[in-house]
Design an enzyme around this catalytic site. Structure first.
Site, PDB file in Angstrom:
ATOM      1  N   LYS A  53       0.806  -1.213   0.000  1.00  0.00           N
ATOM      2  CA  LYS A  53       0.000   0.000   0.000  1.00  0.00           C
ATOM      3  C   LYS A  53       0.843   1.269   0.000  1.00  0.00           C
ATOM      4  O   LYS A  53       0.419   2.315  -0.501  1.00  0.00           O
ATOM      5  CB  LYS A  53      -0.941   0.000   1.212  1.00  0.00           C
ATOM      6  CG  LYS A  53      -2.019  -1.075   1.137  1.00  0.00           C
ATOM      7  CD  LYS A  53      -2.966  -1.000   2.328  1.00  0.00           C
ATOM      8  CE  LYS A  53      -4.058  -2.046   2.214  1.00  0.00           C
ATOM      9  NZ  LYS A  53      -4.998  -1.999   3.359  1.00  0.00           N
ATOM     10  N   LYS A  92     -11.027  -7.705  -9.112  1.00  0.00           N
ATOM     11  CA  LYS A  92     -11.977  -8.042  -8.061  1.00  0.00           C
ATOM     12  C   LYS A  92     -12.979  -6.914  -7.843  1.00  0.00           C
ATOM     13  O   LYS A  92     -12.632  -5.734  -7.960  1.00  0.00           O
ATOM     14  CB  LYS A  92     -11.205  -8.313  -6.762  1.00  0.00           C
ATOM     15  CG  LYS A  92     -12.048  -8.824  -5.607  1.00  0.00           C
ATOM     16  CD  LYS A  92     -11.159  -9.081  -4.399  1.00  0.00           C
ATOM     17  CE  LYS A  92     -11.964  -9.559  -3.196  1.00  0.00           C
ATOM     18  NZ  LYS A  92     -11.114  -9.767  -2.005  1.00  0.00           N
ATOM     19  N   LYS A 117     -14.883  -1.974  -3.125  1.00  0.00           N
ATOM     20  CA  LYS A 117     -15.581  -0.816  -2.589  1.00  0.00           C
ATOM     21  C   LYS A 117     -14.942   0.491  -3.031  1.00  0.00           C
ATOM     22  O   LYS A 117     -15.603   1.519  -3.106  1.00  0.00           O
ATOM     23  CB  LYS A 117     -15.562  -0.863  -1.055  1.00  0.00           C
ATOM     24  CG  LYS A 117     -16.447  -1.905  -0.436  1.00  0.00           C
ATOM     25  CD  LYS A 117     -16.418  -1.850   1.083  1.00  0.00           C
ATOM     26  CE  LYS A 117     -15.133  -2.379   1.645  1.00  0.00           C
ATOM     27  NZ  LYS A 117     -15.161  -2.524   3.119  1.00  0.00           N
TER      28      LYS A 117
END
Length: 321
Positions: free
Chosen positions: A108, A189, A192
């Site tokens: 990240k 995938k 959100k």
């Protein structure tokens, strides 16, 4: 036995979140299981405060609307003082090297202009969530096992250094569920946080919008309606969605159809019906601010009571309580 699972309100809950985790929590959860909205985890990257607050309320409403017992849910930030105090104790127990070698931190942090310190220390916050509630088991996917191992290490180190306080949890692999893919791009995938929502079915989407998204789902040009994920990922994704809704295997449901249009209609009908009671109840809770706030306050109080002895003992053992 106490199992602890959380959902981070980094965006609106989508169909994959519901079919893969939330629905299973509601149907299969044990009497000692705990579920929480991990809104503090949503602060490790750039975020909008008002949106985070709104999404936390929405996530709580979705958990309740799915059928999870209100006595088993709470919102993480309602325990910010308790979790914050325990996080500091655990940060003073954790080494920099342990935090820096977390795989998710490396992934990240890569490419970010400003890497927040919270992204580095987030696994310690996760450890505090687990240890404060005296969780014995933490169901996780493969990408989170490293974080639970850190919680285990910190619990053991604190216990051996200062005195026995913490229950040492263990990671348990969450049951395998269909990994739903984006309807507009079946190579990625369903997420959100995606910038393009055209291929993501959110659980609170209007039924007409759900139908439009599914009708426009990418399939392929092959004239074979079979479950072949490697060669027909778009079709396989639709079959997996339908199978999860009706309780059959993707290969079985494939035999029911002769064309893509017919299949998409069936998928849309199944998803709309699956989400209808959830959507209705969640929107009722969101609109009924008083009731949702009361449930939230009671959940926070129970969570504080569960962790009070552990936190008091840990502070005392560490010399600051």
């Amino acid at each position: 036995m106490t199992r602890l699972s959380g959902v981070t309100p980094s965006g609106h809950a989508h169909l994959g979140n519901y079919l893969g985790a939330i629905r299973r929590w509601a149907r299969e959860g044990g009497p000692g299981d705990l579920y929480f909205v991990s809104d503090l985890h949503g602060m490790t990257i750039s975020y909008n405060p008002s949106r985070l607050r709104k999404l936390a309320r929405e996530s709580l409403a979705v958990l309740l609307a799915a059928g999870i017992d209100q006595e088993r849910v709470f919102v993480q930030s309602d325990l910010v003082r308790e979790v914050g105090a325990l996080t500091w104790l655990l940060e003073c127990t954790c080494s920099y090297g342990e935090a820096a070698r977390m795989t998710q931190f490396k992934q990240k942090a890569e490419g970010q202009g400003m890497v927040r310190l919270g992204l580095l220390t987030y696994p310690v916050l996760m450890a505090a969530d687990i240890l404060l509630q005296n969780a014995t088991e933490v169901p996780v996917g493969q990408d989170q096992t490293q974080h639970v191992e850190l919680a285990r290490s910190l619990a053991r180190r604190f216990n051996s250094t200062y005195g026995e306080v913490f229950t040492v949890p263990r990671a348990v692999m969450a049951p395998t569920a269909a990994r739903l893919m984006d309807l507009s791009d079946p190579t990625r995938k369903m997420s959100k946080s995606t910038q393009d929502n055209a291929g993501v079915v959110f659980v609170l989407d209007d039924p007409d919008l759900v139908r439009r998204k599914i009708t426009r789902a990418v399939t392929d040009t092959e004239d074979r309606l079979e479950y072949r994920p490697s060669s027909q990922p778009g079709l396989a994704n639709l079959l997996e969605i339908l199978a999860a809704c009706v309780g059959r295997s993707p290969a079985e449901v494939a035999d029911d159809f002769s064309g893509y249009g017919e299949l998409k209609t069936a998928v849309a009908d199944a998803v709309i019906e699956e989400l209808r009671p959830l959507r209705t109840r969640a929107l009722e809770l969101i609109d009924d601010q008083h009731t949702l706030d009361k449930i939230r306050e009671a959940g926070a109080e129970r969570a504080r009571e569960r962790g009070a002895h552990t936190l008091t003992a840990a502070l005392r053992m560490a010399g600051v309580g």
